[in-house]
Every structure is written in C-alpha cells, then in structure tokens.
Design a protein around this motif. Structure first.
Motif, PDB file in Angstrom:
ATOM      1  N   ALA A   1      88.415  52.454  24.651  1.00 15.37           N
ATOM      2  CA  ALA A   1      88.831  51.321  23.940  1.00 15.37           C
ATOM      3  C   ALA A   1      87.631  50.724  23.267  1.00 15.37           C
ATOM      4  O   ALA A   1      87.652  50.093  22.208  1.00 15.37           O
ATOM      5  N   ALA A   2      86.338  50.550  24.166  1.00 18.43           N
ATOM      6  CA  ALA A   2      85.135  50.080  23.526  1.00 18.43           C
ATOM      7  C   ALA A   2      84.590  50.857  22.197  1.00 18.43           C
ATOM      8  O   ALA A   2      84.170  49.895  21.313  1.00 18.43           O
ATOM      9  N   ILE A   3      84.680  51.977  22.460  1.00 14.30           N
ATOM     10  CA  ILE A   3      84.120  52.819  21.278  1.00 14.30           C
ATOM     11  C   ILE A   3      84.880  52.534  20.112  1.00 14.30           C
ATOM     12  O   ILE A   3      84.521  52.557  18.988  1.00 14.30           O
ATOM     13  N   ILE A   4      86.376  52.508  20.377  1.00 22.44           N
ATOM     14  CA  ILE A   4      87.237  52.143  18.983  1.00 22.44           C
ATOM     15  C   ILE A   4      87.194  50.884  18.420  1.00 22.44           C
ATOM     16  O   ILE A   4      87.053  50.689  17.397  1.00 22.44           O
ATOM     17  N   ALA A   5      86.797  49.898  19.419  1.00 23.62           N
ATOM     18  CA  ALA A   5      86.420  48.476  18.969  1.00 23.62           C
ATOM     19  C   ALA A   5      85.326  48.347  17.918  1.00 23.62           C
ATOM     20  O   ALA A   5      85.244  47.883  16.924  1.00 23.62           O
ATOM     21  N   VAL A   6      84.210  49.290  18.623  1.00 21.26           N
ATOM     22  CA  VAL A   6      82.940  49.463  17.700  1.00 21.26           C
ATOM     23  C   VAL A   6      83.126  50.137  16.254  1.00 21.26           C
ATOM     24  O   VAL A   6      82.735  49.795  15.173  1.00 21.26           O
ATOM     25  N   ALA A   7      84.150  51.176  16.280  1.00 21.71           N
ATOM     26  CA  ALA A   7      84.032  52.057  15.336  1.00 21.71           C
ATOM     27  C   ALA A   7      85.115  51.759  14.210  1.00 21.71           C
ATOM     28  O   ALA A   7      85.150  52.212  13.181  1.00 21.71           O
ATOM     29  N   ALA A   8      86.053  50.900  14.576  1.00 18.52           N
ATOM     30  CA  ALA A   8      87.093  50.407  13.711  1.00 18.52           C
ATOM     31  C   ALA A   8      86.847  49.772  12.635  1.00 18.52           C
ATOM     32  O   ALA A   8      85.938  48.878  12.509  1.00 18.52           O
ATOM     33  N   LYS A   9      87.240  50.308  11.482  1.00 22.07           N
ATOM     34  CA  LYS A   9      87.022  49.608   9.994  1.00 22.07           C
ATOM     35  C   LYS A   9      87.646  48.173   9.963  1.00 22.07           C
ATOM     36  O   LYS A   9      87.042  47.047   9.573  1.00 22.07           O
ATOM     37  N   ASP A  10      89.036  48.148  10.500  1.00 25.68           N
ATOM     38  CA  ASP A  10      89.609  46.876  10.458  1.00 25.68           C
ATOM     39  C   ASP A  10      89.167  45.879  11.441  1.00 25.68           C
ATOM     40  O   ASP A  10      89.310  46.335  12.682  1.00 25.68           O
ATOM     41  N   LEU A  11      89.150  44.746  11.200  1.00 23.81           N
ATOM     42  CA  LEU A  11      88.746  43.461  12.183  1.00 23.81           C
ATOM     43  C   LEU A  11      89.960  43.563  13.278  1.00 23.81           C
ATOM     44  O   LEU A  11      89.567  43.278  14.320  1.00 23.81           O
ATOM     45  N   LEU A  12      91.034  43.423  12.966  1.00 27.98           N
ATOM     46  CA  LEU A  12      92.245  43.060  13.670  1.00 27.98           C
ATOM     47  C   LEU A  12      92.194  44.348  14.691  1.00 27.98           C
ATOM     48  O   LEU A  12      92.423  44.024  15.726  1.00 27.98           O
ATOM     49  N   SER A  13      91.998  45.574  14.351  1.00 29.03           N
ATOM     50  CA  SER A  13      92.461  46.710  15.197  1.00 29.03           C
ATOM     51  C   SER A  13      91.207  46.407  16.325  1.00 29.03           C
ATOM     52  O   SER A  13      91.641  46.856  17.369  1.00 29.03           O
ATOM     53  N   SER A  14      90.028  46.224  15.819  1.00 30.54           N
ATOM     54  CA  SER A  14      88.950  46.141  16.898  1.00 30.54           C
ATOM     55  C   SER A  14      89.175  44.951  18.100  1.00 30.54           C
ATOM     56  O   SER A  14      88.635  45.167  18.909  1.00 30.54           O
TER      57      SER A  14
ATOM     58  N   VAL B   1      92.175  44.039  18.833  1.00 26.95           N
ATOM     59  CA  VAL B   1      93.092  44.449  19.728  1.00 26.95           C
ATOM     60  C   VAL B   1      92.591  45.481  20.669  1.00 26.95           C
ATOM     61  O   VAL B   1      92.978  45.442  21.940  1.00 26.95           O
ATOM     62  N   ALA B   2      91.280  46.215  20.358  1.00 24.73           N
ATOM     63  CA  ALA B   2      90.662  47.375  21.435  1.00 24.73           C
ATOM     64  C   ALA B   2      90.098  46.503  22.225  1.00 24.73           C
ATOM     65  O   ALA B   2      89.984  46.754  23.578  1.00 24.73           O
ATOM     66  N   ILE B   3      89.503  45.158  21.725  1.00 23.67           N
ATOM     67  CA  ILE B   3      88.845  44.622  22.919  1.00 23.67           C
ATOM     68  C   ILE B   3      89.854  44.056  24.105  1.00 23.67           C
ATOM     69  O   ILE B   3      89.270  43.902  25.045  1.00 23.67           O
ATOM     70  N   GLY B   4      91.047  43.715  23.463  1.00 23.89           N
ATOM     71  CA  GLY B   4      91.976  43.165  24.457  1.00 23.89           C
ATOM     72  C   GLY B   4      92.342  44.455  25.354  1.00 23.89           C
ATOM     73  O   GLY B   4      92.605  44.085  26.503  1.00 23.89           O
ATOM     74  N   ALA B   5      92.172  45.567  25.071  1.00 24.75           N
ATOM     75  CA  ALA B   5      92.583  46.685  25.834  1.00 24.75           C
ATOM     76  C   ALA B   5      91.609  46.852  26.774  1.00 24.75           C
ATOM     77  O   ALA B   5      91.956  47.137  28.086  1.00 24.75           O
ATOM     78  N   VAL B   6      90.330  46.543  26.474  1.00 22.57           N
ATOM     79  CA  VAL B   6      89.266  46.588  27.410  1.00 22.57           C
ATOM     80  C   VAL B   6      89.486  45.629  28.540  1.00 22.57           C
ATOM     81  O   VAL B   6      89.417  45.967  29.831  1.00 22.57           O
ATOM     82  N   GLY B   7      89.902  44.337  28.091  1.00 25.67           N
ATOM     83  CA  GLY B   7      90.031  43.461  29.085  1.00 25.67           C
ATOM     84  C   GLY B   7      91.337  43.591  30.136  1.00 25.67           C
ATOM     85  O   GLY B   7      91.172  43.447  31.283  1.00 25.67           O
ATOM     86  N   ILE B   8      92.339  44.111  29.568  1.00 27.67           N
ATOM     87  CA  ILE B   8      93.489  44.438  30.360  1.00 27.67           C
ATOM     88  C   ILE B   8      93.201  45.457  31.335  1.00 27.67           C
ATOM     89  O   ILE B   8      93.490  45.634  32.606  1.00 27.67           O
TER      90      ILE B   8
ATOM     91  N   SER C   1      91.603  34.358  25.217  1.00 27.70           N
ATOM     92  CA  SER C   1      90.506  34.950  24.476  1.00 27.70           C
ATOM     93  C   SER C   1      90.848  35.755  23.248  1.00 27.70           C
ATOM     94  O   SER C   1      90.374  35.820  22.093  1.00 27.70           O
ATOM     95  N   LEU C   2      91.954  36.557  23.672  1.00 25.24           N
ATOM     96  CA  LEU C   2      92.299  37.453  22.458  1.00 25.24           C
ATOM     97  C   LEU C   2      93.201  36.604  21.345  1.00 25.24           C
ATOM     98  O   LEU C   2      93.140  36.870  20.380  1.00 25.24           O
ATOM     99  N   ILE C   3      93.931  35.689  21.819  1.00 20.21           N
ATOM    100  CA  ILE C   3      94.538  34.704  20.736  1.00 20.21           C
ATOM    101  C   ILE C   3      93.598  33.753  19.978  1.00 20.21           C
ATOM    102  O   ILE C   3      93.662  33.896  18.603  1.00 20.21           O
ATOM    103  N   ILE C   4      92.396  33.490  20.660  1.00 21.98           N
ATOM    104  CA  ILE C   4      91.401  32.792  19.846  1.00 21.98           C
ATOM    105  C   ILE C   4      90.715  33.820  19.025  1.00 21.98           C
ATOM    106  O   ILE C   4      90.257  33.374  17.744  1.00 21.98           O
ATOM    107  N   LEU C   5      90.576  34.889  19.360  1.00 19.73           N
ATOM    108  CA  LEU C   5      89.754  35.930  18.451  1.00 19.73           C
ATOM    109  C   LEU C   5      90.752  36.259  17.326  1.00 19.73           C
ATOM    110  O   LEU C   5      90.179  36.239  16.199  1.00 19.73           O
TER     111      LEU C   5
END
Lengths: 172, 152
Positions: free
Chosen positions: A14-27, A29-36, A61-65
């Motif tokens: 999930a962290a790799i996806i968050a770094v590599a994703a083009k879209d800001l929203l999907s990254s 969401v991937a950060i949220g997956a790391v936290g869960i 923090s996900l809502i804030i982001l």
C-alpha cells in the motif's frame, strides 16, 4: 507469526502504491490502507489500546487529508536542480540506513523486551493505582506529567485556532 | 440565497443529514463511554477525545462549515475547554507538589479518592481537551486556509 508477515506485506504494498499513484486521492486512500494495516498489526501483537488509538487517529487524519489536499492544486515541481535533489536524497538515505543499523543492533528481539522499569509497574500497578487496564494505570499515574504535556500542546492548538478564527476586533 | 458565501459548501444531501441527526448522539456517547471505562477496558481519554472530535467533524461534513464554526465560537464551549484544562493542570501539579505544599484538597490518603481522580476526572478533562484540540486542528487545516472574507 504468519499473519504478521501478511500484514507487513500488505502495508508495504500500500505504501508503494501511495508513492507511485498519479492521482492524489488514490494515494491518500492508500495511506489510509497503511494505517488500517498498522491498527490490525497492533491487534495481532495483543495491544488493543494502541489499536483503538491508531484506528480513530487514522480516520481523522484520512478525513483531514481528503478535505485539505484533494481540492487544491498543490505545486509539485520535479524539474530543475535534479542533481542536488538526487544527491541529497541518497545522502540522507545512507545516513538513515547506517544509523538505523547501528542502533538496531542493540535492540532486544521482538517478544523479549527489556523489563528493568516496567517489571515494577506490572507487579505493583494494580495494587498501587487500582486500574485494571495497565496502560491507563501507567498513563495516568506513573506518567501523568507526560499526559499533561500532551494536553497542554493540544490546548495551545485550540488557543491558536480561536485567536485566528475570532470575530471581535477583526479589521476588514 | 445565492449571495451567501457558503453556497458551495452547504453540506451533503438530505439523506446524509437525516442519518447524521440520528447517529450523532450515539457517536458522542460512545466517545464518552470509551473515555470513562478506560480504567477497566482498552480505550482511555485520548481515544475518547478523538471520537468526540470525529462527531464534530461529522457535523461539519454533513451540514457545512457554518454550523460547525458556530459551535466553535460559542462561549459555553470555550468555558468548558478552559475549565477542563485548568482542572487537569491543578490535579497534576497538586499531586506533583503534594508533599511539600499542603493542597491535599482532592488527595485523601485512601486509595478510593485517588482512583476517582484518575478514573473519572482526568479522563473527562483529557477527552474535552483532545476533542476540542483535534477539531480545532481540523478547522485550521480545512476551513481557514481560504481567504478571510468567507468567515465574516
């Protein structure tokens, strides 16, 4: 121990996806997956207090982001000065890896912690504080000044926001 | 209506507003429950405070920023936050200096009074401060970053 490795692989992916994703929203969401995943890892390691804390803080923090980042055009500039940027990144990565290796050599293994101070807390905590939950006992009795410092920090944040968002005495 | 500065952020649809009206009290009570039973089960003042802050964020997401900012500006809420901070500060400093300064007002020698302080009063104060602080951070990060004119 196998579920721990599954969770770690999930979080790293999930962290790799968050770094590599083009879209800001999907990254985000991937950060949220790391936290869960981190909250579930705390549950696997038998720390339900930390799991509850991680879960609720992660939601907030996900809502804030999502609200703070996705509607804005954040300036993201990767052109220019790439030599300096790459050199600085490599330098800091090397420094971090060397210091982490040097300090991790002295850490005890997972599951066999140093019990020099906490032995007393575990044996005398229930009698001296009257708290069934040993985390609350340590937080509110042995480490009460730490809790006071944390509350002071948040209170300073409240005062700052109220001073900025006030209505009386504002010009224009 | 169109002259309102909040016209682009007036909350979500009617379904979300109705469900929010039903679930809001339960979320608030659950946060207080988590804070109050922190001595016997997992939880504690910080987690309860975050849940209380999430309920206010819930109001803001459903009803728009006008309602939420009105809550932050009310004087009663400021009084409650300041009282929580002062009571917490008093308890901790007094127990820290209890040996040399004779302010054993709360601190009887028996353990039941001590448990009452630590299991009821400090978690409530911590819950109030953490909830208000995290909601204030949310407001500062999300709402106050626009221009000033929208808040008058």
């Amino acid at each position: 121990m196998i579920e721990m490795y599954i969770l770690l692989i999930f979080m790293i992916t999930a962290a790799i996806i968050a770094v590599a994703a083009k879209d800001l929203l999907s990254s985000v969401v991937a950060i949220g997956a790391v936290g869960i995943g981190l909250a579930m890892a705390f549950l696997v390691l038998k720390a339900p207090d930390l799991a509850i804390m991680q879960l609720v803080v992660e939601i907030l923090s996900l809502i804030i982001l999502v609200r703070a980042t996705t509607r804005k055009d954040l300036p993201f500039n990767i052109s220019g000065r790439w030599v300096f940027n790459t050199l600085a990144t490599i330098l800091f990565a090397v420094v971090f890896l060397v210091s982490a290796y040097a300090s991790l050599k002295f850490m005890p293994d997972l599951g066999s912690p140093l019990m020099r101070v906490s032995k007393v807390y575990l044996s005398e905590g229930l009698v001296r504080t009257g708290a069934m939950n040993i985390v609350a006992a340590i937080n509110l009795n042995y480490r009460a000044l730490d809790t006071l410092g944390e509350a002071t920090m948040l209170f300073a944040a409240i005062i700052g926001v109220l001073a900025v968002a006030r209505k009386i005495g504002r010009k224009g | 209506m169109n002259k309102s500065p909040f016209r682009y952020d007036r909350g979500m649809t009617l379904i979300v507003k109705t469900v929010t009206r039903f679930t809001l009290g339960f979320i608030l009570i659950y946060g207080i429950y988590i804070a109050m039973t922190g001595h016997e089960s997992p939880g504690g003042g910080f987690a309860g405070g975050v849940i209380v802050a999430l309920s206010f964020v819930h109001i803001m997401l459903a009803f728009g920023k006008e309602v939420a900012l009105k809550r932050l500006r009310s004087n009663l809420i400021r009084l409650i936050i300041s009282l929580g901070a002062l009571v917490f500060l008093f308890i901790v400093i007094a127990s820290f200096a209890g040996r040399c300064v004779p302010i054993n007002l709360f601190f009887a020698r028996d353990i039941s009074c001590h448990i009452f302080n630590n299991a009821v009063i400090i978690p409530i104060c911590e819950m109030i401060i953490v909830g208000a602080g995290l909601f204030a951070i949310f407001v500062a990060l999300v709402l106050l970053s626009k221009s000033d004119k929208e808040f008058e």
